[in-house]
Design a protein around this motif. Sequence first.
Motif, short mmCIF file in Angstrom:
data_model
loop_
_atom_site.label_atom_id
_atom_site.label_comp_id
_atom_site.label_asym_id
_atom_site.label_seq_id
_atom_site.Cartn_x
_atom_site.Cartn_y
_atom_site.Cartn_z
N GLN A 57 -56.65 21.39 -40.52
CA GLN A 57 -55.36 22.53 -40.58
C GLN A 57 -53.88 21.92 -39.74
N SER A 130 -56.46 20.08 -48.65
CA SER A 130 -55.26 21.45 -48.89
C SER A 130 -56.21 22.77 -48.69
N TYR A 190 -53.70 14.51 -49.13
CA TYR A 190 -53.65 14.47 -47.57
C TYR A 190 -51.72 14.55 -46.94
#
Length: 190
Positions: A57, A130, A190
């Motif tokens: 992340q 995510s 993404y």
Amino acid sequence: MEAFLVSTLAVTIGEIGDKTQLLALLLAARYKKPLPIVLGILVATLFNHTLAGLLGQWVASQFSPTLLRWLLGLSFLAIAVWTLKPDEMEDDGIGDKPYGIFMLTCITFFIAEIGDKTQLATVALAAKYSNLPLVIAGTTLGMLIADVPAVFLGKIASPNFPFKVVRWLAAIVFAILGVLVLAGIGQSFY
């Protein structure tokens, strides 16, 4: 849900024949106590893949979407090639430790997973999706799907298991993921 399913599939296939699966076989053959070994695999994987997911992340937050797409696509292709190389693990004196089989499994699995293809796949998946909890849950489940049967089957099934075929299938899955990412398919993730 896609993050969970892709993460589970990628790690399950990528883990077949991996050194941590061989470690599960070794520990099971030596100690014949599946419960502490399985729990050790679970704890080590959750910790290791959480760290890998957080790194993924962070990577996603540091790069532009175009550069990230290229990094992810090329990473999946590199993992595909790496998957074709069989892992080997030697018994280098793993023995009874004062902290027990559970702790031995936690420590050895955590260390064996550092820089491993399934850990790097977790970094890439966390950068792509995510939803970090779903990625970690999926990669952890994938690890358990591949390693728990190894614990219970021990040495009996390992000589007859088609590791080479599964390595090729895993390489194909990672290559397809890499091509899809490079082509921009699923770009909204993404």
